[in-house]
Design a protein around this motif. Structure first.
Motif, PDB file in Angstrom:
ATOM      1  N   GLY A  34       0.719  -1.296  -0.065  1.00  0.00           N
ATOM      2  CA  GLY A  34       0.056   0.022  -0.048  1.00  0.00           C
ATOM      3  C   GLY A  34       0.796   1.337  -0.079  1.00  0.00           C
ATOM      4  N   GLU A  35       2.048   1.364  -0.154  1.00  0.00           N
ATOM      5  CA  GLU A  35       3.224   2.384   0.111  1.00  0.00           C
ATOM      6  C   GLU A  35       3.176   3.229  -1.718  1.00  0.00           C
ATOM      7  N   PHE A  36       3.384   4.206  -1.612  1.00  0.00           N
ATOM      8  CA  PHE A  36       3.472   4.993  -2.781  1.00  0.00           C
ATOM      9  C   PHE A  36       5.129   5.674  -2.650  1.00  0.00           C
ATOM     10  N   VAL A  37       5.789   5.057  -3.775  1.00  0.00           N
ATOM     11  CA  VAL A  37       7.139   5.447  -3.519  1.00  0.00           C
ATOM     12  C   VAL A  37       7.375   6.262  -4.845  1.00  0.00           C
ATOM     13  N   GLY A  38       7.590   7.471  -4.640  1.00  0.00           N
ATOM     14  CA  GLY A  38       8.145   8.374  -5.943  1.00  0.00           C
ATOM     15  C   GLY A  38       9.606   8.176  -6.246  1.00  0.00           C
ATOM     16  N   VAL A  39       9.886   8.120  -7.517  1.00  0.00           N
ATOM     17  CA  VAL A  39      11.236   7.886  -8.201  1.00  0.00           C
ATOM     18  C   VAL A  39      11.490   9.047  -8.874  1.00  0.00           C
ATOM     19  N   VAL A  40      12.548   9.875  -8.598  1.00  0.00           N
ATOM     20  CA  VAL A  40      12.505  11.189  -9.197  1.00  0.00           C
ATOM     21  C   VAL A  40      13.982  11.439  -9.724  1.00  0.00           C
ATOM     22  N   GLY A  41      14.133  12.270 -10.898  1.00  0.00           N
ATOM     23  CA  GLY A  41      15.487  12.761 -11.245  1.00  0.00           C
ATOM     24  C   GLY A  41      15.328  12.912 -12.705  1.00  0.00           C
ATOM     25  N   GLU A  42      16.181  13.817 -13.658  1.00  0.00           N
ATOM     26  CA  GLU A  42      16.125  13.983 -14.693  1.00  0.00           C
ATOM     27  C   GLU A  42      16.226  12.887 -15.622  1.00  0.00           C
ATOM     28  N   GLU A 194      -6.185   8.171  -5.272  1.00  0.00           N
ATOM     29  CA  GLU A 194      -7.733   7.663  -4.777  1.00  0.00           C
ATOM     30  C   GLU A 194      -7.854   6.274  -4.885  1.00  0.00           C
ATOM     31  N   LEU A 195      -7.520   5.739  -6.153  1.00  0.00           N
ATOM     32  CA  LEU A 195      -7.539   4.396  -6.461  1.00  0.00           C
ATOM     33  C   LEU A 195      -6.912   3.662  -5.497  1.00  0.00           C
ATOM     34  N   GLN A 196      -5.540   4.220  -5.232  1.00  0.00           N
ATOM     35  CA  GLN A 196      -4.590   3.540  -4.422  1.00  0.00           C
ATOM     36  C   GLN A 196      -5.220   3.344  -2.843  1.00  0.00           C
ATOM     37  N   ARG A 197      -5.761   4.376  -2.552  1.00  0.00           N
ATOM     38  CA  ARG A 197      -6.352   4.434  -1.170  1.00  0.00           C
ATOM     39  C   ARG A 197      -7.315   3.357  -1.157  1.00  0.00           C
ATOM     40  N   GLN A 198      -8.178   3.414  -2.064  1.00  0.00           N
ATOM     41  CA  GLN A 198      -9.423   2.691  -2.188  1.00  0.00           C
ATOM     42  C   GLN A 198      -9.110   0.978  -2.181  1.00  0.00           C
ATOM     43  N   LEU A 199      -8.011   0.598  -3.255  1.00  0.00           N
ATOM     44  CA  LEU A 199      -7.761  -0.435  -3.499  1.00  0.00           C
ATOM     45  C   LEU A 199      -6.522  -1.054  -2.660  1.00  0.00           C
ATOM     46  N   GLY A 200      -5.633  -0.411  -2.288  1.00  0.00           N
ATOM     47  CA  GLY A 200      -4.586  -0.657  -1.540  1.00  0.00           C
ATOM     48  C   GLY A 200      -3.252  -1.198  -1.814  1.00  0.00           C
ATOM     49  N   PHE A 201      -3.141  -0.833  -3.417  1.00  0.00           N
ATOM     50  CA  PHE A 201      -1.893  -1.671  -4.014  1.00  0.00           C
ATOM     51  C   PHE A 201      -0.845  -0.465  -3.823  1.00  0.00           C
ATOM     52  N   ALA A 202       0.154  -1.104  -3.919  1.00  0.00           N
ATOM     53  CA  ALA A 202       1.448  -0.050  -3.777  1.00  0.00           C
ATOM     54  C   ALA A 202       1.867   0.430  -5.111  1.00  0.00           C
ATOM     55  N   VAL A 203       2.570   1.418  -5.080  1.00  0.00           N
ATOM     56  CA  VAL A 203       2.853   2.161  -6.353  1.00  0.00           C
ATOM     57  C   VAL A 203       4.479   2.609  -6.304  1.00  0.00           C
ATOM     58  N   HIS A 215       3.272  15.348  -3.707  1.00  0.00           N
ATOM     59  CA  HIS A 215       2.077  15.644  -2.765  1.00  0.00           C
ATOM     60  C   HIS A 215       1.552  14.373  -2.549  1.00  0.00           C
ATOM     61  N   PHE A 216       2.008  13.240  -3.287  1.00  0.00           N
ATOM     62  CA  PHE A 216       1.268  11.955  -3.263  1.00  0.00           C
ATOM     63  C   PHE A 216       2.210  10.573  -2.555  1.00  0.00           C
ATOM     64  N   SER A 217       3.326  10.856  -2.624  1.00  0.00           N
ATOM     65  CA  SER A 217       4.193   9.802  -2.465  1.00  0.00           C
ATOM     66  C   SER A 217       4.640   9.381  -0.940  1.00  0.00           C
ATOM     67  N   ASP A 218       4.572   8.652  -0.342  1.00  0.00           N
ATOM     68  CA  ASP A 218       5.027   8.329   1.037  1.00  0.00           C
ATOM     69  C   ASP A 218       6.584   8.399   1.159  1.00  0.00           C
ATOM     70  N   GLN A 219       7.253   7.716   0.323  1.00  0.00           N
ATOM     71  CA  GLN A 219       8.568   7.638   0.115  1.00  0.00           C
ATOM     72  C   GLN A 219       9.415   8.429  -1.152  1.00  0.00           C
ATOM     73  N   LEU A 220      10.257   8.706  -1.076  1.00  0.00           N
ATOM     74  CA  LEU A 220      10.820   9.527  -2.295  1.00  0.00           C
ATOM     75  C   LEU A 220      12.472   9.108  -2.389  1.00  0.00           C
TER      76      LEU A 220
END
Ligand code: SF4
Ligand code: MG
Length: 328
Positions: A34-42, A194-203, A215-220
């Motif tokens: 259920g966690e949302f992980v953002g991976v950022v970089g150019e 919203e879908l993630q909250r509802q269905l509980g999948f990790a991203v 604004h959306f990720s738990d971990q960056l």
């Protein structure tokens, strides 16, 4: 709790005929249910390559040359293509940058959903395609549509609907909003969350726009030149970026919510990975570089609750001795 995904020392090399190019360099990442992980970089920092490596979708000349990707207890790196095909869509799915390229242009959306279902030995209710279309806010009538008949935003939503067919535990997304205008981008982000909250999948969500995902990720996780340069709770990284590159990325995009400020960005571009700079790979572009930076390769150091690959945070004071002004 046990992470559902554990990436350890993952290394990807491109075989270019000369010396191999390391595109992903010993990356570690844990993702919990259920966690949302953002991976950022150019672009060119290895984030898409990392994503493809996690999903086992790399193709020659890129290959995993070290490390493991343990998903729900199984090392995907060691798995046969047949076993992987059974897991994809069912247990984890992948949403690409451009649905136009990922979808088959000569088949209706519904036909492509049926193909995905047929490819798995799994019972799916007859009305599931309509159900997932409604979940992403598209009238199921569009199951009859062909990809080119949908707007860019709708195509991306249809891809996400397809990714949801089997209610997977993990969805891996590569810049799924980058082809959209700012308003469509924002609304798709809100919907994914919203879908993630509802269905509980990790991203795992790859983007070059740090302000979008923050604004959306738990971990960056911030990547530069194939390496993780900063990793931590999104709030912590966003409020007090520990790595000069993270600071630069934050300044490179307008804040969605905040006041309009002039964008400074980061001059220059990521290095050619065939010849990465010596020492800290960011040193030719770093506004805070000092004498040791071209000489010493930084590790990931603990900085409060986050980790950062910057000599400013090295524990040995000998490394990061402050430069004192000579007193007259
Ligand atoms: Fe900048 Fe030096 Fe830190 Fe690298 S190690 S990010 S060059 S200050
Ligand atoms: Mg990319």
């Amino acid at each position: 709790s046990q992470p559902i995904l554990e990436v350890r020392d993952l290394t990807v090399e491109y075989d270019t005929g000369d010396s191999p190019v390391v595109a992903v360099d010993k990356v570690d990442l844990e993702v919990h249910a259920g966690e949302f992980v953002g991976v950022v970089g150019e672009s060119g920092c290895g984030k898409s390559t990392l994503l493809f490596a996690i999903a086992q979708l790399l193709s020659s000349p890129a290959a995993i040359t070290g490390g493991s990707v343990v998903f729900q207890g199984q090392n995907l790196v060691a798995m046969s293509e047949k076993s992987l095909a059974a897991l994809r869509w069912r247990d984890f799915s992948v949403v690409m940058q451009s649905a136009m390229n990922a979808l088959n242009p000569v088949k209706s959306i519904g036909a492509q959903f049926r193909d995905a279902i047929m490819a798995h030995d799994e019972h799916v209710a007859d009305d599931r395609p309509a159900e997932v279309m409604r979940l992403v806010g598209i009238d199921p009538i569009h199951l009859k549509s062909y990809p080119h008949q949908l707007s860019g935003g709708m195509r991306q939503r249809a891809m996400i609907a397809m990714a949801l067919l089997f209610t997977p535990d993990l969805i891996i997304m590569d810049e799924p909003t980058s082809a959209l205008d700012v308003v469509a981008q924002r609304s798709l982000m809100v919907q994914i969350k919203e879908l993630q909250r509802q269905l509980g999948f990790a991203v795992i969500f790859v983007t070059h726009d740090m302000s979008l995902v923050s604004h959306f990720s738990d971990q960056l996780m911030v990547m530069y030149a194939g390496q993780v340069v900063e990793l931590g709770a999104t709030r912590a990284v966003f409020d007090h970026p520990a790595h000069p590159y993270s600071k630069g990325l934050l300044d490179a995009f307008p804040s969605i919510r905040g006041p309009k400020v002039p964008l400074t960005g980061i001059p220059g571009s990521p290095p050619n990975l065939a010849h990465p700079p010596s020492g800290c790979r960011f040193h030719p572009r770093c506004p805070e570089a000092f004498a040791d930076c071209p000489k010493i390769e930084p590790e990931l150091y603990q900085v409060g609750s986050v980790q950062a690959r910057c000599l400013l945070h090295a524990p040995e004071t000998a490394v990061a001795e402050p430069v004192k002004e000579a007193t007259p």
